[in-house]
Design a protein around this motif. Structure first.
Motif, PDB file in Angstrom:
ATOM      1  N   HIS A   1       0.828  -1.190   0.000  1.00  0.00           N
ATOM      2  CA  HIS A   1       0.000   0.000   0.000  1.00  0.00           C
ATOM      3  C   HIS A   1       0.860   1.236   0.000  1.00  0.00           C
ATOM      4  O   HIS A   1       1.228   1.761   1.038  1.00  0.00           O
ATOM      5  CB  HIS A   1      -0.927  -0.003   1.214  1.00  0.00           C
ATOM      6  CG  HIS A   1      -1.809  -1.210   1.194  1.00  0.00           C
ATOM      7  ND1 HIS A   1      -1.847  -2.108   2.206  1.00  0.00           N
ATOM      8  CD2 HIS A   1      -2.634  -1.679   0.244  1.00  0.00           C
ATOM      9  CE1 HIS A   1      -2.678  -3.083   1.903  1.00  0.00           C
ATOM     10  NE2 HIS A   1      -3.166  -2.840   0.703  1.00  0.00           N
TER      11      HIS A   1
ATOM     12  N   ALA B   1      -7.397   5.561  -3.993  1.00  0.00           N
ATOM     13  CA  ALA B   1      -8.000   4.667  -2.991  1.00  0.00           C
ATOM     14  C   ALA B   1      -7.504   3.240  -3.169  1.00  0.00           C
ATOM     15  O   ALA B   1      -7.164   2.558  -2.206  1.00  0.00           O
ATOM     16  CB  ALA B   1      -9.521   4.730  -3.103  1.00  0.00           C
ATOM     17  N   ARG B   2      -7.428   2.798  -4.417  1.00  0.00           N
ATOM     18  CA  ARG B   2      -6.950   1.427  -4.670  1.00  0.00           C
ATOM     19  C   ARG B   2      -5.485   1.296  -4.257  1.00  0.00           C
ATOM     20  O   ARG B   2      -5.081   0.295  -3.661  1.00  0.00           O
ATOM     21  CB  ARG B   2      -7.130   1.090  -6.158  1.00  0.00           C
ATOM     22  CG  ARG B   2      -6.735  -0.332  -6.503  1.00  0.00           C
ATOM     23  CD  ARG B   2      -7.643  -1.350  -5.845  1.00  0.00           C
ATOM     24  NE  ARG B   2      -7.145  -2.719  -5.992  1.00  0.00           N
ATOM     25  CZ  ARG B   2      -6.863  -3.531  -4.971  1.00  0.00           C
ATOM     26  NH1 ARG B   2      -7.045  -3.148  -3.720  1.00  0.00           N
ATOM     27  NH2 ARG B   2      -6.410  -4.744  -5.198  1.00  0.00           N
TER      28      ARG B   2
ATOM     29  N   ILE C   1      -7.676  -0.068  -0.541  1.00  0.00           N
ATOM     30  CA  ILE C   1      -9.118  -0.339  -0.467  1.00  0.00           C
ATOM     31  C   ILE C   1      -9.450  -1.419  -1.505  1.00  0.00           C
ATOM     32  O   ILE C   1      -8.995  -1.335  -2.657  1.00  0.00           O
ATOM     33  CB  ILE C   1      -9.929   0.949  -0.704  1.00  0.00           C
ATOM     34  CG1 ILE C   1      -9.574   1.926   0.415  1.00  0.00           C
ATOM     35  CG2 ILE C   1     -11.428   0.661  -0.755  1.00  0.00           C
ATOM     36  CD1 ILE C   1     -10.369   3.149   0.515  1.00  0.00           C
TER      37      ILE C   1
ATOM     38  N   HIS D   1     -14.914  -3.025  -3.402  1.00  0.00           N
ATOM     39  CA  HIS D   1     -15.585  -1.954  -2.655  1.00  0.00           C
ATOM     40  C   HIS D   1     -15.580  -0.658  -3.459  1.00  0.00           C
ATOM     41  O   HIS D   1     -16.496   0.158  -3.347  1.00  0.00           O
ATOM     42  CB  HIS D   1     -14.916  -1.749  -1.298  1.00  0.00           C
ATOM     43  CG  HIS D   1     -15.228  -2.859  -0.327  1.00  0.00           C
ATOM     44  ND1 HIS D   1     -14.452  -3.129   0.775  1.00  0.00           N
ATOM     45  CD2 HIS D   1     -16.241  -3.773  -0.315  1.00  0.00           C
ATOM     46  CE1 HIS D   1     -14.974  -4.165   1.441  1.00  0.00           C
ATOM     47  NE2 HIS D   1     -16.050  -4.571   0.784  1.00  0.00           N
TER      48      HIS D   1
ATOM     49  N   PRO E   1     -19.113  -1.073   0.789  1.00  0.00           N
ATOM     50  CA  PRO E   1     -17.991  -0.962   1.722  1.00  0.00           C
ATOM     51  C   PRO E   1     -18.379  -1.549   3.077  1.00  0.00           C
ATOM     52  O   PRO E   1     -19.509  -1.372   3.542  1.00  0.00           O
ATOM     53  CB  PRO E   1     -17.770   0.552   1.832  1.00  0.00           C
ATOM     54  CG  PRO E   1     -18.303   1.094   0.542  1.00  0.00           C
ATOM     55  CD  PRO E   1     -19.465   0.204   0.163  1.00  0.00           C
ATOM     56  N   GLY E   2     -17.449  -2.284   3.692  1.00  0.00           N
ATOM     57  CA  GLY E   2     -17.728  -2.868   5.004  1.00  0.00           C
ATOM     58  C   GLY E   2     -18.396  -4.222   4.940  1.00  0.00           C
ATOM     59  O   GLY E   2     -18.655  -4.835   5.969  1.00  0.00           O
TER      60      GLY E   2
ATOM     61  N   GLU F   1      -5.419  -5.914   3.163  1.00  0.00           N
ATOM     62  CA  GLU F   1      -6.655  -5.459   2.536  1.00  0.00           C
ATOM     63  C   GLU F   1      -7.888  -6.045   3.236  1.00  0.00           C
ATOM     64  O   GLU F   1      -8.846  -5.342   3.545  1.00  0.00           O
ATOM     65  CB  GLU F   1      -6.621  -5.960   1.093  1.00  0.00           C
ATOM     66  CG  GLU F   1      -7.356  -5.137   0.136  1.00  0.00           C
ATOM     67  CD  GLU F   1      -7.023  -5.590  -1.277  1.00  0.00           C
ATOM     68  OE1 GLU F   1      -5.860  -5.437  -1.695  1.00  0.00           O
ATOM     69  OE2 GLU F   1      -7.934  -6.079  -1.951  1.00  0.00           O
TER      70      GLU F   1
ATOM     71  N   THR G   1      -8.149  -5.060   7.105  1.00  0.00           N
ATOM     72  CA  THR G   1      -8.411  -3.645   7.344  1.00  0.00           C
ATOM     73  C   THR G   1      -9.806  -3.249   6.874  1.00  0.00           C
ATOM     74  O   THR G   1     -10.455  -2.425   7.492  1.00  0.00           O
ATOM     75  CB  THR G   1      -7.376  -2.763   6.586  1.00  0.00           C
ATOM     76  OG1 THR G   1      -6.087  -3.242   6.901  1.00  0.00           O
ATOM     77  CG2 THR G   1      -7.491  -1.303   6.973  1.00  0.00           C
ATOM     78  N   HIS G   2     -10.270  -3.823   5.776  1.00  0.00           N
ATOM     79  CA  HIS G   2     -11.493  -3.312   5.149  1.00  0.00           C
ATOM     80  C   HIS G   2     -12.683  -4.257   5.218  1.00  0.00           C
ATOM     81  O   HIS G   2     -13.770  -3.907   4.767  1.00  0.00           O
ATOM     82  CB  HIS G   2     -11.209  -2.921   3.698  1.00  0.00           C
ATOM     83  CG  HIS G   2     -10.207  -1.814   3.601  1.00  0.00           C
ATOM     84  ND1 HIS G   2     -10.518  -0.505   3.889  1.00  0.00           N
ATOM     85  CD2 HIS G   2      -8.890  -1.825   3.292  1.00  0.00           C
ATOM     86  CE1 HIS G   2      -9.438   0.249   3.750  1.00  0.00           C
ATOM     87  NE2 HIS G   2      -8.432  -0.533   3.386  1.00  0.00           N
ATOM     88  N   GLU G   3     -12.476  -5.462   5.730  1.00  0.00           N
ATOM     89  CA  GLU G   3     -13.615  -6.349   5.927  1.00  0.00           C
ATOM     90  C   GLU G   3     -13.875  -6.442   7.429  1.00  0.00           C
ATOM     91  O   GLU G   3     -12.941  -6.441   8.224  1.00  0.00           O
ATOM     92  CB  GLU G   3     -13.351  -7.722   5.304  1.00  0.00           C
ATOM     93  CG  GLU G   3     -13.330  -7.614   3.792  1.00  0.00           C
ATOM     94  CD  GLU G   3     -13.077  -8.933   3.085  1.00  0.00           C
ATOM     95  OE1 GLU G   3     -13.789  -9.222   2.125  1.00  0.00           O
ATOM     96  OE2 GLU G   3     -12.147  -9.659   3.478  1.00  0.00           O
TER      97      GLU G   3
END
Ligand code: SAM
Length: 270
Positions: free
Chosen positions: A3, A57-58, A62, A66, A82-83, A192, A195-197
Protein backbone atom coordinates in the motif's frame (compact mmCIF):
# COMPACT_ATOMS: atom_id res chain seq x y z
CA UNK A 1 -0.93 -5.75 -2.55
CA UNK A 2 1.49 -3.32 -0.93
CA UNK A 3 0.00 0.00 0.00
CA UNK A 4 1.92 2.92 -1.30
CA UNK A 5 0.21 6.03 -2.56
CA UNK A 6 1.94 5.81 -5.97
CA UNK A 7 1.66 8.47 -8.69
CA UNK A 8 -2.08 8.89 -8.58
CA UNK A 9 -3.01 12.32 -9.81
CA UNK A 10 -3.36 13.97 -13.17
CA UNK A 11 -5.21 11.46 -15.34
CA UNK A 12 -6.46 13.67 -18.10
CA UNK A 13 -9.68 11.79 -18.84
CA UNK A 14 -11.27 8.53 -17.79
CA UNK A 15 -11.20 6.96 -21.28
CA UNK A 16 -8.96 4.17 -22.65
CA UNK A 17 -6.13 6.65 -23.13
CA UNK A 18 -5.72 6.70 -19.35
CA UNK A 19 -5.04 2.95 -19.21
CA UNK A 20 -1.22 2.96 -19.43
CA UNK A 21 -0.81 5.60 -16.71
CA UNK A 22 -3.35 3.96 -14.41
CA UNK A 23 -1.71 0.56 -14.91
CA UNK A 24 1.68 2.05 -14.06
CA UNK A 25 0.30 3.72 -10.94
CA UNK A 26 -1.36 0.51 -9.73
CA UNK A 27 1.72 -1.56 -10.46
CA UNK A 28 3.85 0.92 -8.50
CA UNK A 29 1.46 0.47 -5.57
CA UNK A 30 2.07 -3.28 -5.67
CA UNK A 31 -1.12 -4.32 -7.40
CA UNK A 32 -0.59 -7.80 -8.92
CA UNK A 33 -3.37 -7.62 -11.51
CA UNK A 34 -2.66 -3.99 -12.41
CA UNK A 35 -3.81 -4.20 -16.04
CA UNK A 36 -7.14 -5.85 -15.29
CA UNK A 37 -7.84 -3.54 -12.39
CA UNK A 38 -6.87 -0.47 -14.41
CA UNK A 39 -9.40 -1.43 -17.07
CA UNK A 40 -12.16 -1.82 -14.47
CA UNK A 41 -11.36 1.43 -12.69
CA UNK A 42 -11.19 3.37 -15.97
CA UNK A 43 -14.58 1.95 -16.95
CA UNK A 44 -16.04 2.85 -13.56
CA UNK A 45 -14.71 6.43 -13.38
CA UNK A 46 -17.22 9.18 -14.14
CA UNK A 47 -14.59 11.88 -14.68
CA UNK A 48 -10.84 12.43 -14.58
CA UNK A 49 -11.15 13.60 -10.98
CA UNK A 50 -13.12 10.46 -10.11
CA UNK A 51 -10.42 8.32 -11.72
CA UNK A 52 -7.80 10.10 -9.58
CA UNK A 53 -9.85 9.28 -6.49
CA UNK A 54 -10.32 5.63 -7.46
CA UNK A 55 -6.65 5.05 -8.23
CA UNK A 56 -5.56 6.77 -5.02
CA UNK A 57 -8.00 4.67 -2.99
CA UNK A 58 -6.95 1.43 -4.67
CA UNK A 59 -3.27 2.32 -4.19
CA UNK A 60 -4.04 2.84 -0.50
CA UNK A 61 -5.35 -0.73 -0.28
CA UNK A 62 -9.12 -0.34 -0.47
CA UNK A 63 -10.47 -3.55 -2.05
CA UNK A 64 -11.22 -3.21 -5.76
CA UNK A 65 -14.72 -4.62 -5.24
CA UNK A 66 -15.58 -1.95 -2.65
CA UNK A 67 -14.51 0.75 -5.10
CA UNK A 68 -16.44 -0.74 -8.01
CA UNK A 69 -19.44 -1.56 -5.82
CA UNK A 70 -19.62 -5.11 -7.15
CA UNK A 71 -17.78 -8.42 -7.29
CA UNK A 72 -17.93 -11.12 -9.92
CA UNK A 73 -19.22 -14.35 -8.42
CA UNK A 74 -20.49 -17.46 -10.22
CA UNK A 75 -20.55 -15.53 -13.48
CA UNK A 76 -22.69 -12.61 -12.28
CA UNK A 77 -22.17 -9.24 -10.66
CA UNK A 78 -23.00 -9.09 -6.98
CA UNK A 79 -23.36 -5.73 -5.22
CA UNK A 80 -20.74 -5.41 -2.47
CA UNK A 81 -20.93 -2.31 -0.29
CA UNK A 82 -17.99 -0.96 1.72
CA UNK A 83 -17.73 -2.87 5.00
CA UNK A 84 -19.28 -6.03 3.57
CA UNK A 85 -17.27 -9.24 3.04
CA UNK A 86 -16.15 -9.66 -0.58
CA UNK A 87 -17.31 -13.07 -1.87
CA UNK A 88 -14.34 -15.27 -2.73
CA UNK A 89 -13.93 -17.41 -5.81
CA UNK A 90 -13.41 -20.52 -3.65
CA UNK A 91 -16.96 -20.18 -2.31
CA UNK A 92 -18.23 -21.23 -5.73
CA UNK A 93 -17.71 -24.81 -4.47
CA UNK A 94 -20.28 -24.20 -1.72
CA UNK A 95 -22.72 -22.96 -4.36
CA UNK A 96 -22.06 -25.92 -6.64
CA UNK A 97 -22.60 -28.48 -3.87
CA UNK A 98 -25.70 -26.70 -2.55
CA UNK A 99 -27.22 -26.41 -6.04
CA UNK A 100 -26.63 -30.14 -6.67
CA UNK A 101 -28.83 -30.91 -3.68
CA UNK A 102 -31.60 -28.32 -4.12
CA UNK A 103 -34.85 -29.02 -5.99
CA UNK A 104 -37.51 -26.60 -7.24
CA UNK A 105 -39.82 -25.69 -4.33
CA UNK A 106 -37.17 -26.43 -1.68
CA UNK A 107 -36.49 -24.02 1.16
CA UNK A 108 -32.87 -22.90 0.79
CA UNK A 109 -31.25 -20.84 3.56
CA UNK A 110 -28.03 -18.85 3.19
CA UNK A 111 -27.02 -18.34 6.82
CA UNK A 112 -24.27 -15.75 7.46
CA UNK A 113 -25.09 -14.47 3.98
CA UNK A 114 -22.91 -11.33 3.77
CA UNK A 115 -23.69 -9.87 0.34
CA UNK A 116 -26.02 -12.81 -0.33
CA UNK A 117 -23.76 -14.10 -3.10
CA UNK A 118 -24.16 -17.77 -2.17
CA UNK A 119 -27.95 -17.85 -1.87
CA UNK A 120 -28.48 -15.74 -4.96
CA UNK A 121 -26.22 -18.02 -7.02
CA UNK A 122 -28.00 -21.15 -5.78
CA UNK A 123 -31.38 -19.62 -6.64
CA UNK A 124 -30.06 -18.71 -10.10
CA UNK A 125 -28.92 -22.30 -10.64
CA UNK A 126 -32.11 -23.98 -9.38
CA UNK A 127 -35.29 -22.25 -10.46
CA UNK A 128 -38.18 -22.15 -8.01
CA UNK A 129 -36.33 -22.55 -4.70
CA UNK A 130 -37.70 -20.57 -1.76
CA UNK A 131 -34.68 -18.54 -0.70
CA UNK A 132 -34.05 -17.07 2.76
CA UNK A 133 -30.87 -15.18 3.65
CA UNK A 134 -29.73 -13.84 6.99
CA UNK A 135 -26.84 -12.08 8.67
CA UNK A 136 -26.12 -10.43 11.98
CA UNK A 137 -24.52 -7.37 10.35
CA UNK A 138 -26.89 -4.61 9.20
CA UNK A 139 -24.59 -3.56 6.32
CA UNK A 140 -24.58 -7.13 5.01
CA UNK A 141 -28.36 -7.40 5.31
CA UNK A 142 -28.80 -4.18 3.30
CA UNK A 143 -26.42 -5.46 0.65
CA UNK A 144 -28.10 -8.90 0.47
CA UNK A 145 -31.47 -7.16 0.09
CA UNK A 146 -30.14 -5.41 -3.01
CA UNK A 147 -28.86 -8.65 -4.50
CA UNK A 148 -31.74 -10.94 -3.62
CA UNK A 149 -34.64 -11.11 -6.03
CA UNK A 150 -38.14 -9.97 -5.09
CA UNK A 151 -39.21 -13.44 -4.01
CA UNK A 152 -36.31 -13.99 -1.59
CA UNK A 153 -36.59 -13.00 2.07
CA UNK A 154 -33.72 -11.39 3.94
CA UNK A 155 -33.52 -11.53 7.75
CA UNK A 156 -31.38 -9.71 10.30
CA UNK A 157 -30.08 -11.30 13.49
CA UNK A 158 -27.89 -13.87 15.19
CA UNK A 159 -27.82 -17.18 13.29
CA UNK A 160 -31.15 -19.06 13.58
CA UNK A 161 -32.72 -16.37 15.81
CA UNK A 162 -33.19 -14.36 12.62
CA UNK A 163 -35.23 -17.00 10.82
CA UNK A 164 -39.03 -17.28 10.90
CA UNK A 165 -40.06 -20.16 13.16
CA UNK A 166 -42.13 -21.57 10.29
CA UNK A 167 -38.85 -22.73 8.74
CA UNK A 168 -38.16 -25.15 11.61
CA UNK A 169 -37.98 -28.64 10.20
CA UNK A 170 -38.53 -27.30 6.67
CA UNK A 171 -35.06 -26.35 5.36
CA UNK A 172 -33.85 -28.62 2.55
CA UNK A 173 -30.51 -26.88 1.96
CA UNK A 174 -28.71 -24.85 4.60
CA UNK A 175 -25.63 -23.26 3.02
CA UNK A 176 -23.21 -21.57 5.38
CA UNK A 177 -20.01 -19.65 4.90
CA UNK A 178 -19.57 -18.44 8.47
CA UNK A 179 -16.35 -16.82 9.71
CA UNK A 180 -13.75 -19.55 10.23
CA UNK A 181 -10.40 -17.80 10.58
CA UNK A 182 -8.78 -18.54 13.97
CA UNK A 183 -8.44 -15.25 15.86
CA UNK A 184 -4.63 -15.37 15.91
CA UNK A 185 -4.48 -16.04 12.15
CA UNK A 186 -6.31 -12.82 11.27
CA UNK A 187 -3.01 -10.96 11.64
CA UNK A 188 -1.59 -13.16 8.85
CA UNK A 189 -4.36 -12.27 6.38
CA UNK A 190 -3.72 -9.78 3.58
CA UNK A 191 -3.83 -6.22 4.95
CA UNK A 192 -6.66 -5.46 2.54
CA UNK A 193 -8.99 -8.03 4.12
CA UNK A 194 -8.20 -7.41 7.74
CA UNK A 195 -8.41 -3.64 7.34
CA UNK A 196 -11.49 -3.31 5.15
CA UNK A 197 -13.61 -6.35 5.93
CA UNK A 198 -15.44 -6.43 9.25
CA UNK A 199 -13.93 -8.48 12.04
CA UNK A 200 -17.24 -10.24 12.55
CA UNK A 201 -16.98 -11.62 9.00
CA UNK A 202 -13.56 -13.15 9.64
CA UNK A 203 -13.11 -14.08 13.29
CA UNK A 204 -14.06 -17.66 14.08
CA UNK A 205 -12.71 -17.59 17.64
CA UNK A 206 -9.63 -19.35 19.08
CA UNK A 207 -9.78 -22.40 16.78
CA UNK A 208 -11.87 -20.77 14.04
CA UNK A 209 -14.85 -23.02 14.73
CA UNK A 210 -16.92 -21.01 17.24
CA UNK A 211 -19.67 -20.00 14.78
CA UNK A 212 -19.64 -23.34 12.96
CA UNK A 213 -20.14 -25.11 16.31
CA UNK A 214 -23.30 -23.08 16.96
CA UNK A 215 -24.54 -23.58 13.40
CA UNK A 216 -24.10 -27.35 13.56
CA UNK A 217 -25.50 -27.73 17.08
CA UNK A 218 -28.95 -26.43 16.05
CA UNK A 219 -29.04 -27.57 12.42
CA UNK A 220 -31.18 -30.69 13.02
CA UNK A 221 -34.01 -28.54 14.36
CA UNK A 222 -34.19 -26.60 11.08
CA UNK A 223 -33.51 -29.28 8.47
CA UNK A 224 -36.26 -31.31 6.88
CA UNK A 225 -35.61 -35.08 7.00
CA UNK A 226 -33.32 -35.73 4.03
CA UNK A 227 -32.05 -32.13 4.16
CA UNK A 228 -28.45 -30.99 3.87
CA UNK A 229 -26.18 -28.68 5.84
CA UNK A 230 -23.20 -27.41 3.82
CA UNK A 231 -20.38 -25.49 5.49
CA UNK A 232 -17.35 -23.95 3.84
CA UNK A 233 -14.24 -24.54 5.90
CA UNK A 234 -10.49 -24.73 5.41
CA UNK A 235 -8.58 -27.84 4.42
CA UNK A 236 -6.94 -27.89 7.85
CA UNK A 237 -10.24 -27.57 9.73
CA UNK A 238 -12.23 -29.98 7.55
CA UNK A 239 -11.94 -33.01 9.84
CA UNK A 240 -13.02 -30.95 12.85
CA UNK A 241 -16.00 -29.55 10.95
CA UNK A 242 -16.93 -33.06 9.83
CA UNK A 243 -16.68 -34.36 13.41
CA UNK A 244 -18.96 -31.56 14.63
CA UNK A 245 -21.58 -32.73 12.14
CA UNK A 246 -21.18 -36.41 12.96
CA UNK A 247 -21.54 -35.74 16.69
CA UNK A 248 -24.70 -33.74 15.90
CA UNK A 249 -26.17 -36.80 14.15
CA UNK A 250 -25.57 -35.88 10.52
CA UNK A 251 -23.91 -38.19 7.98
CA UNK A 252 -21.01 -36.00 6.86
CA UNK A 253 -18.49 -35.99 4.04
CA UNK A 254 -15.70 -33.64 3.03
CA UNK A 255 -15.77 -32.27 -0.53
CA UNK A 256 -12.63 -30.69 -1.89
CA UNK A 257 -11.82 -28.75 -5.06
CA UNK A 258 -8.13 -28.44 -5.85
CA UNK A 259 -8.91 -26.06 -8.71
CA UNK A 260 -10.69 -23.61 -6.39
CA UNK A 261 -8.55 -24.50 -3.36
CA UNK A 262 -11.84 -24.90 -1.56
CA UNK A 263 -13.27 -27.24 1.05
CA UNK A 264 -16.92 -27.83 1.95
CA UNK A 265 -18.30 -30.28 4.50
CA UNK A 266 -21.72 -31.66 3.61
CA UNK A 267 -23.95 -33.09 6.31
CA UNK A 268 -27.09 -35.10 5.55
CA UNK A 269 -30.02 -35.58 7.92
CA UNK A 270 -31.15 -39.12 7.16
C1 SAM B 1 -16.96 -15.05 5.79
S1 SAM B 1 -18.32 -13.95 5.67
C2 SAM B 1 -19.22 -14.80 4.38
C3 SAM B 1 -20.29 -14.00 3.73
C4 SAM B 1 -20.99 -14.72 2.57
N1 SAM B 1 -21.60 -15.94 3.03
C5 SAM B 1 -20.00 -15.04 1.47
O1 SAM B 1 -19.59 -16.17 1.31
O2 SAM B 1 -19.61 -14.10 0.75
C6 SAM B 1 -19.20 -14.35 7.14
C7 SAM B 1 -20.51 -13.61 7.38
O3 SAM B 1 -21.08 -14.13 8.60
C8 SAM B 1 -21.72 -13.09 9.29
N2 SAM B 1 -21.86 -13.50 10.69
C9 SAM B 1 -20.89 -13.61 11.62
N3 SAM B 1 -21.41 -14.02 12.80
C10 SAM B 1 -22.74 -14.18 12.60
C11 SAM B 1 -23.83 -14.57 13.45
N4 SAM B 1 -23.62 -14.90 14.74
N5 SAM B 1 -25.07 -14.63 12.93
C12 SAM B 1 -25.28 -14.30 11.62
N6 SAM B 1 -24.29 -13.89 10.77
C13 SAM B 1 -23.04 -13.84 11.26
C14 SAM B 1 -20.83 -11.88 9.06
O4 SAM B 1 -21.53 -10.68 9.28
C15 SAM B 1 -20.42 -12.11 7.59
O5 SAM B 1 -21.29 -11.44 6.72
Amino acid sequence: MAHSPGPTSGFSAPGPQALPAVTTALRAAGCVFAEDEARLLVEAARSARDLDRLVAARSAGIPLEHLLGWAEFCGRRVVVAPGVFVPRRRTELLVREAARRARPGDVVVDLCCGSGAVGVAVAAAVAGVRLHLSDVDAAAVACASENAGPTARVHHGDLYDALPSALRGAVAVLAVNAPYVPTDAIALMPLEARTHEPRIALDGGPDGLDVQRRVVASARRWLVPGGHLLIETSREQAEQTRTLMTVAGLAAQVVRSAALDATVVVGHLE
